[in-house]
Enzyme design. Structure first.
Site, PDB file in Angstrom:
ATOM      1  N   ASN A 169     -25.089  -6.479 -11.837  1.00  0.00           N
ATOM      2  CA  ASN A 169     -26.243  -7.577 -11.275  1.00  0.00           C
ATOM      3  C   ASN A 169     -26.542  -7.439  -9.705  1.00  0.00           C
ATOM      4  O   ASN A 169     -25.968  -6.678  -9.074  1.00  0.00           O
ATOM      5  CB  ASN A 169     -25.990  -8.704 -11.245  1.00  0.00           C
ATOM      6  CG  ASN A 169     -26.255  -9.684 -12.651  1.00  0.00           C
ATOM      7  OD1 ASN A 169     -27.130  -9.460 -13.221  1.00  0.00           O
ATOM      8  ND2 ASN A 169     -25.186 -10.153 -13.323  1.00  0.00           N
ATOM      9  N   ASN A 205     -24.595  -3.403  -4.502  1.00  0.00           N
ATOM     10  CA  ASN A 205     -24.297  -3.110  -5.717  1.00  0.00           C
ATOM     11  C   ASN A 205     -25.287  -1.748  -6.148  1.00  0.00           C
ATOM     12  O   ASN A 205     -25.006  -0.925  -7.064  1.00  0.00           O
ATOM     13  CB  ASN A 205     -24.634  -4.077  -6.800  1.00  0.00           C
ATOM     14  CG  ASN A 205     -23.362  -4.806  -6.845  1.00  0.00           C
ATOM     15  OD1 ASN A 205     -22.303  -4.528  -6.395  1.00  0.00           O
ATOM     16  ND2 ASN A 205     -23.580  -5.769  -7.868  1.00  0.00           N
ATOM     17  N   GLY A 234     -15.506  -5.425 -17.199  1.00  0.00           N
ATOM     18  CA  GLY A 234     -15.219  -4.015 -17.794  1.00  0.00           C
ATOM     19  C   GLY A 234     -14.134  -4.180 -18.943  1.00  0.00           C
ATOM     20  O   GLY A 234     -14.070  -3.428 -19.702  1.00  0.00           O
ATOM     21  N   ARG A 251     -29.129 -12.941  -3.174  1.00  0.00           N
ATOM     22  CA  ARG A 251     -29.487 -11.965  -4.061  1.00  0.00           C
ATOM     23  C   ARG A 251     -29.441 -10.549  -3.271  1.00  0.00           C
ATOM     24  O   ARG A 251     -29.181  -9.511  -3.650  1.00  0.00           O
ATOM     25  CB  ARG A 251     -30.861 -12.191  -4.645  1.00  0.00           C
ATOM     26  CG  ARG A 251     -31.297 -11.502  -5.660  1.00  0.00           C
ATOM     27  CD  ARG A 251     -32.736 -11.758  -6.079  1.00  0.00           C
ATOM     28  NE  ARG A 251     -32.716 -13.084  -6.545  1.00  0.00           N
ATOM     29  CZ  ARG A 251     -33.102 -13.380  -7.778  1.00  0.00           C
ATOM     30  NH1 ARG A 251     -32.706 -12.528  -8.663  1.00  0.00           N
ATOM     31  NH2 ARG A 251     -33.087 -14.386  -8.052  1.00  0.00           N
ATOM     32  N   ASP A 298     -12.472   3.104 -12.645  1.00  0.00           N
ATOM     33  CA  ASP A 298     -12.577   2.368 -11.430  1.00  0.00           C
ATOM     34  C   ASP A 298     -11.864   3.024 -10.308  1.00  0.00           C
ATOM     35  O   ASP A 298     -11.091   4.006 -10.427  1.00  0.00           O
ATOM     36  CB  ASP A 298     -11.557   0.861 -11.680  1.00  0.00           C
ATOM     37  CG  ASP A 298     -12.208  -0.291 -10.811  1.00  0.00           C
ATOM     38  OD1 ASP A 298     -12.731  -1.248 -11.692  1.00  0.00           O
ATOM     39  OD2 ASP A 298     -12.000   0.038  -9.568  1.00  0.00           O
ATOM     40  N   HIS A 320     -33.558 -11.112 -15.759  1.00  0.00           N
ATOM     41  CA  HIS A 320     -32.394 -11.652 -15.939  1.00  0.00           C
ATOM     42  C   HIS A 320     -32.107 -12.491 -14.609  1.00  0.00           C
ATOM     43  O   HIS A 320     -32.277 -12.174 -13.714  1.00  0.00           O
ATOM     44  CB  HIS A 320     -31.066 -10.892 -15.977  1.00  0.00           C
ATOM     45  CG  HIS A 320     -29.856 -11.518 -16.197  1.00  0.00           C
ATOM     46  ND1 HIS A 320     -29.752 -12.442 -17.352  1.00  0.00           N
ATOM     47  CD2 HIS A 320     -28.652 -11.397 -15.706  1.00  0.00           C
ATOM     48  CE1 HIS A 320     -28.402 -12.926 -17.168  1.00  0.00           C
ATOM     49  NE2 HIS A 320     -27.741 -12.118 -16.359  1.00  0.00           N
ATOM     50  N   ARG A 361     -21.361 -11.661  -8.353  1.00  0.00           N
ATOM     51  CA  ARG A 361     -22.104 -12.879  -7.392  1.00  0.00           C
ATOM     52  C   ARG A 361     -20.813 -14.140  -7.125  1.00  0.00           C
ATOM     53  O   ARG A 361     -20.234 -14.165  -7.865  1.00  0.00           O
ATOM     54  CB  ARG A 361     -23.257 -13.535  -8.200  1.00  0.00           C
ATOM     55  CG  ARG A 361     -24.075 -14.231  -7.357  1.00  0.00           C
ATOM     56  CD  ARG A 361     -25.435 -14.509  -8.129  1.00  0.00           C
ATOM     57  NE  ARG A 361     -25.260 -14.546  -9.435  1.00  0.00           N
ATOM     58  CZ  ARG A 361     -26.222 -15.778 -10.011  1.00  0.00           C
ATOM     59  NH1 ARG A 361     -26.878 -16.531  -9.298  1.00  0.00           N
ATOM     60  NH2 ARG A 361     -26.079 -15.954 -11.633  1.00  0.00           N
TER      61      ARG A 361
END
Ligand code: APR
Length: 311
Positions: free
Chosen positions: A121, A96, A15, A89, A34, A176, A83
């Site tokens: 992600n 997220n 960011g 994952r 934030d 991705h 990550r």
């Protein structure tokens, strides 16, 4: 002409870098949000104080609430956890989805006509999450992945040939991550096919390094993931939209029949302009590329199913 306004959600590494690149190019005023108290305010003020030195008139403000974001033209979402080495994952996805879903919903409400670019992600699943929660038409929401993946590929190729990065053009399709599909047939160096410069086996090694590009940096940093190249990539997309440049860039865009797929956000070449994703370009694929793309789409669909369970 009124000044453009850019909201950046998440004042972490990505960011803050987005704010720096967007401000330095005078793309518009920036609101940085934030949940951490003082962090967006402090980073925003610091960047604002850089503007006289950079010679740009960009007003940068930081906030914990969304009022400051009202009426934005572009919303760039970087909120979430990055990550970490060894993190699955699914762990990343679970955390997220909640964060990105909430921020997309809040930001969309105050900037209902904006265009959203997601960086968090796992990318393709987060774009899907933001789409569901924002209620935006699919053309006004997209993910940043392909520009970064091709940037990595272009960097390695230019470095291998010892040629300017500006003269290397490449295209990456698909999700991705591990299943991305770098299209070496569509990679040109000053208009000349890359195969003229780099033999097949060496090119394969470069493709593999590109595929592992994010992991290579996570492995080195240990406490975070890449941020400079991801931020620069998102700002290139934002610039094409804000200035209606109509650049042809690989982005995670919504497919409605293109490439034989529907209802999925996945990496494809697209024209970005004032309308967001104005057109998805379908390139011809050979059997082997089609198979790799299908595998990538299947992986993204699996993540979408996980998102559906969580929303
Ligand atoms: N609202 C706003 N900001 C949030 C929220 C929320 N609900 N939850 C977390 N954040 C903020 C964190 O406080 C932190 O400042 O998101 C920021 C994330 O910053 P970093 O931890 O530095 O992560 P960064 O490296 O910037 O990566 C952000 O981009 O490339 C992707 O995989 C990466 O998903 C990750 C994201």
């Amino acid at each position: 002409m009124a000044r453009k306004k850019i909201t950046v959600v998440g004042a972490g590494n990505v960011g803050a870098s987005v704010v720096a690149y967007a401000s330095a190019q005078e793309l518009g005023d920036v609101a940085l949000v934030d949940i951490l108290e003082g962090v967006p305010q402090g980073k925003g003020l610091d960047m604002f104080q850089a503007t006289p030195v950079l010679g740009v008139d960009t007003r940068v403000t930081g906030a914990n609430e969304y009022d400051a974001t009202a009426g934005s033209d572009i919303i760039i979402i970087t909120a979430g956890i990055p990550r970490k080495p060894g993190m699955s994952r699914s762990d990343l996805l679970n955390t997220n989805v909640k964060i990105v879903g909430e921020v997309a919903q809040k930001a969309a409400k105050l900037s209902p006509d904006s265009i959203m670019i997601i960086i968090s992600n796992p990318l393709d699943a987060m774009v899907y999450t933001a789409w569901k929660k924002s209620g935006f038409p699919p053309k006004r929401i997209m993910g940043m992945a392909g520009v970064l993946d091709t940037a990595r590929f272009r960097t390695f190729i230019a470095d291998e040939i010892q040629i300017s990065v500006e003269d290397v053009h490449a295209l990456v399709l698909g999700g991705h991550g591990d299943t991305m599909v770098p299209l070496t047939r569509y990679c040109f160096v000053g208009g000349i096919p890359v195969s003229h410069f780099i033999p097949g086996p060496r090119l394969e090694e470069i493709v593999q390094r590109t595929r592992d590009g994010g992991a290579e940096i996570v492995g080195l940093l240990k406490t975070g993931s890449a941020f400079s190249a991801p931020a620069a990539s998102a700002v290139q997309m934002a610039k094409s939209i804000l200035l209606d440049k109509k650049r042809l860039l690989p982005v995670a865009a919504h497919l409605d029949g293109e490439y034989g797929e529907k209802g999925i956000f996945v990496g494809v070449p697209a024209i970005l302009g004032a309308g967001g994703v104005e057109k998805v370009i379908e390139v011809e694929l050979i059997a082997e590329e089609k198979a790799a793309f299908a595998k990538s789409v299947a992986a993204v669909r699996e993540l979408m199913a996980e998102v559906d369970k969580l929303l």
